[in-house]
Design a protein around this motif. Sequence first.
Motif, PDB file in Angstrom:
ATOM      1  N   GLY A 157      10.122  -8.095 -30.525  1.00 53.92           N
ATOM      2  CA  GLY A 157      10.892  -7.198 -29.679  1.00 53.92           C
ATOM      3  C   GLY A 157      11.313  -5.898 -30.338  1.00 53.92           C
ATOM      4  O   GLY A 157      12.094  -5.127 -29.767  1.00 53.92           O
ATOM      5  N   GLU A 158      10.786  -5.611 -31.510  1.00 52.14           N
ATOM      6  CA  GLU A 158      11.121  -4.379 -32.229  1.00 52.14           C
ATOM      7  C   GLU A 158       9.846  -3.608 -32.561  1.00 52.14           C
ATOM      8  O   GLU A 158       8.775  -4.195 -32.725  1.00 52.14           O
ATOM      9  N   VAL A 159       9.971  -2.285 -32.655  1.00 56.27           N
ATOM     10  CA  VAL A 159       8.851  -1.442 -33.074  1.00 56.27           C
ATOM     11  C   VAL A 159       8.888  -1.327 -34.590  1.00 56.27           C
ATOM     12  O   VAL A 159       9.820  -0.749 -35.155  1.00 56.27           O
ATOM     13  N   VAL A 160       7.878  -1.893 -35.242  1.00 57.53           N
ATOM     14  CA  VAL A 160       7.812  -1.882 -36.703  1.00 57.53           C
ATOM     15  C   VAL A 160       6.594  -1.058 -37.131  1.00 57.53           C
ATOM     16  O   VAL A 160       5.448  -1.523 -37.051  1.00 57.53           O
ATOM     17  N   LEU A 161       6.830   0.152 -37.566  1.00 59.33           N
ATOM     18  CA  LEU A 161       5.743   1.066 -37.935  1.00 59.33           C
ATOM     19  C   LEU A 161       5.437   0.947 -39.422  1.00 59.33           C
ATOM     20  O   LEU A 161       6.342   0.955 -40.256  1.00 59.33           O
ATOM     21  N   VAL A 162       4.162   0.832 -39.742  1.00 59.40           N
ATOM     22  CA  VAL A 162       3.747   0.674 -41.140  1.00 59.40           C
ATOM     23  C   VAL A 162       2.689   1.721 -41.489  1.00 59.40           C
ATOM     24  O   VAL A 162       2.027   2.273 -40.614  1.00 59.40           O
ATOM     25  N   ASP A 163       2.553   1.970 -42.775  1.00 58.03           N
ATOM     26  CA  ASP A 163       1.517   2.896 -43.235  1.00 58.03           C
ATOM     27  C   ASP A 163       0.146   2.226 -43.129  1.00 58.03           C
ATOM     28  O   ASP A 163       0.019   1.007 -43.282  1.00 58.03           O
ATOM     29  N   ASP A 164      -0.858   3.030 -42.876  1.00 59.17           N
ATOM     30  CA  ASP A 164      -2.227   2.548 -42.765  1.00 59.17           C
ATOM     31  C   ASP A 164      -3.059   3.184 -43.875  1.00 59.17           C
ATOM     32  O   ASP A 164      -3.202   4.406 -43.928  1.00 59.17           O
ATOM     33  N   ARG A 165      -3.570   2.357 -44.773  1.00 55.66           N
ATOM     34  CA  ARG A 165      -4.340   2.887 -45.919  1.00 55.66           C
ATOM     35  C   ARG A 165      -5.546   3.690 -45.465  1.00 55.66           C
ATOM     36  O   ARG A 165      -5.865   4.732 -46.053  1.00 55.66           O
ATOM     37  N   TYR A 166      -6.232   3.205 -44.432  1.00 58.54           N
ATOM     38  CA  TYR A 166      -7.438   3.897 -43.980  1.00 58.54           C
ATOM     39  C   TYR A 166      -7.115   5.235 -43.332  1.00 58.54           C
ATOM     40  O   TYR A 166      -7.906   6.177 -43.423  1.00 58.54           O
ATOM     41  N   ALA A 167      -5.950   5.329 -42.711  1.00 53.01           N
ATOM     42  CA  ALA A 167      -5.524   6.620 -42.167  1.00 53.01           C
ATOM     43  C   ALA A 167      -5.336   7.621 -43.300  1.00 53.01           C
ATOM     44  O   ALA A 167      -5.721   8.795 -43.196  1.00 53.01           O
ATOM     45  N   GLY A 168      -4.757   7.149 -44.401  1.00 53.08           N
ATOM     46  CA  GLY A 168      -4.569   8.013 -45.564  1.00 53.08           C
ATOM     47  C   GLY A 168      -5.881   8.417 -46.192  1.00 53.08           C
ATOM     48  O   GLY A 168      -6.080   9.577 -46.569  1.00 53.08           O
ATOM     49  N   TRP A 169      -6.806   7.475 -46.272  1.00 53.06           N
ATOM     50  CA  TRP A 169      -8.114   7.784 -46.866  1.00 53.06           C
ATOM     51  C   TRP A 169      -8.917   8.729 -45.982  1.00 53.06           C
ATOM     52  O   TRP A 169      -9.642   9.589 -46.482  1.00 53.06           O
ATOM     53  N   ALA A 170      -8.764   8.580 -44.676  1.00 50.52           N
ATOM     54  CA  ALA A 170      -9.455   9.503 -43.760  1.00 50.52           C
ATOM     55  C   ALA A 170      -8.978  10.929 -44.001  1.00 50.52           C
ATOM     56  O   ALA A 170      -9.776  11.879 -44.030  1.00 50.52           O
ATOM     57  N   GLN A 171      -7.677  11.091 -44.184  1.00 50.40           N
ATOM     58  CA  GLN A 171      -7.118  12.414 -44.434  1.00 50.40           C
ATOM     59  C   GLN A 171      -7.579  12.961 -45.779  1.00 50.40           C
ATOM     60  O   GLN A 171      -7.928  14.150 -45.899  1.00 50.40           O
ATOM     61  N   GLU A 172      -7.629  12.099 -46.794  1.00 54.23           N
ATOM     62  CA  GLU A 172      -8.047  12.537 -48.123  1.00 54.23           C
ATOM     63  C   GLU A 172      -9.500  13.023 -48.131  1.00 54.23           C
ATOM     64  O   GLU A 172      -9.821  14.054 -48.720  1.00 54.23           O
ATOM     65  N   VAL A 173     -10.374  12.260 -47.475  1.00 53.15           N
ATOM     66  CA  VAL A 173     -11.791  12.644 -47.493  1.00 53.15           C
ATOM     67  C   VAL A 173     -12.020  13.903 -46.656  1.00 53.15           C
ATOM     68  O   VAL A 173     -12.846  14.755 -47.015  1.00 53.15           O
ATOM     69  N   ALA A 174     -11.266  14.047 -45.564  1.00 53.61           N
ATOM     70  CA  ALA A 174     -11.381  15.264 -44.750  1.00 53.61           C
ATOM     71  C   ALA A 174     -10.954  16.487 -45.562  1.00 53.61           C
ATOM     72  O   ALA A 174     -11.615  17.534 -45.515  1.00 53.61           O
ATOM     73  N   LYS A 175      -9.874  16.346 -46.304  1.00 53.73           N
ATOM     74  CA  LYS A 175      -9.391  17.456 -47.133  1.00 53.73           C
ATOM     75  C   LYS A 175     -10.392  17.785 -48.235  1.00 53.73           C
ATOM     76  O   LYS A 175     -10.701  18.958 -48.483  1.00 53.73           O
ATOM     77  N   ALA A 176     -10.940  16.751 -48.879  1.00 53.42           N
ATOM     78  CA  ALA A 176     -11.891  16.965 -49.971  1.00 53.42           C
ATOM     79  C   ALA A 176     -13.169  17.636 -49.485  1.00 53.42           C
ATOM     80  O   ALA A 176     -13.764  18.454 -50.200  1.00 53.42           O
ATOM     81  N   GLU A 177     -13.583  17.314 -48.271  1.00 52.55           N
ATOM     82  CA  GLU A 177     -14.832  17.863 -47.730  1.00 52.55           C
ATOM     83  C   GLU A 177     -14.604  19.082 -46.835  1.00 52.55           C
ATOM     84  O   GLU A 177     -15.533  19.575 -46.214  1.00 52.55           O
ATOM     85  N   LYS A 178     -13.338  19.527 -46.751  1.00 52.72           N
ATOM     86  CA  LYS A 178     -12.984  20.703 -45.943  1.00 52.72           C
ATOM     87  C   LYS A 178     -13.439  20.531 -44.480  1.00 52.72           C
ATOM     88  O   LYS A 178     -14.062  21.428 -43.900  1.00 52.72           O
TER      89      LYS A 178
END
Length: 264
Positions: free
Chosen positions: A180-201
């Motif tokens: 009954g509660e909204v529990v938001l967690v970090d997603d490793r793959y979301a972070g990696w997607a951002q890292e690779v996008a930044k690295a590859e411009k």
Amino acid sequence: MKSNQTCFSIILLGAFFLFSSCILFKQKEKPTLFLIGDSTVKNGKGKGDGSLWGWGSFIGDFFNTDKINIENDALGGTSSRTFQTNGLWDAVLVKIKKGDFVMMQFGHNDSSPLDDTARARGTIGGIGMESKDTFNPIKKKQEVVYTYGRYMRKFINDVKAKGAIPVICSSIPRNPVKDGEVVLVDDRYAGWAQEVAKAEKADFVPLNQLIKDKYSVLPASDVQNYFTEKDHTHTNEVGAKMNAAMVVKGLKAIKSSKLKGYLK
């Protein structure tokens, strides 16, 4: 003399029709936005199979389809690895032309085992150059498995080599409602997607975070209404439409995005 004039007139007329045909062809030729990903982009045939919908089924509602085509080639159950190793990417890549766009979202299935007998679709975590020689029990042969980031870089580099533009989306969050509660967690793959996008411009839509930001201000009952009751990953029609809207919100925030110029 009269015969020569007639021939000349015919040649001019033929040239006129040829030129006109070329003009009409160029006017009809539009760029295409290709979507690739898993079932959260397109579930089944993209028609709400089992009341499960992916956001790719509704993204076209936000674009001016007089100016751009939308083609959803995502397939449920795939990871960044199996979309390539099963030939799905080759089938899309051959259609891509200069000026097109490819929007990709992978991650949910990449966290699966590398060599289980059910799917054998997992990737090595991270964006490095690590690899592992693995026996694939599905294909019954050895396979070198790479990191999530390495598979994503291949998508990006292949798209750029075609003169097209890659757009990376981090994967949508799973149902965050617990007891009954909204529990938001970090997603490793979301972070990696951002890292690779930044690295590859490459253009990046922080879809995971944009959706979580929306969930964070809603009661658990409202968040639950975005998801199917069948599992904790797939959205229903309402949820998929909201996710599509978040993709567009992310696109609009990219200053250099060429794709947002085709939005309604």
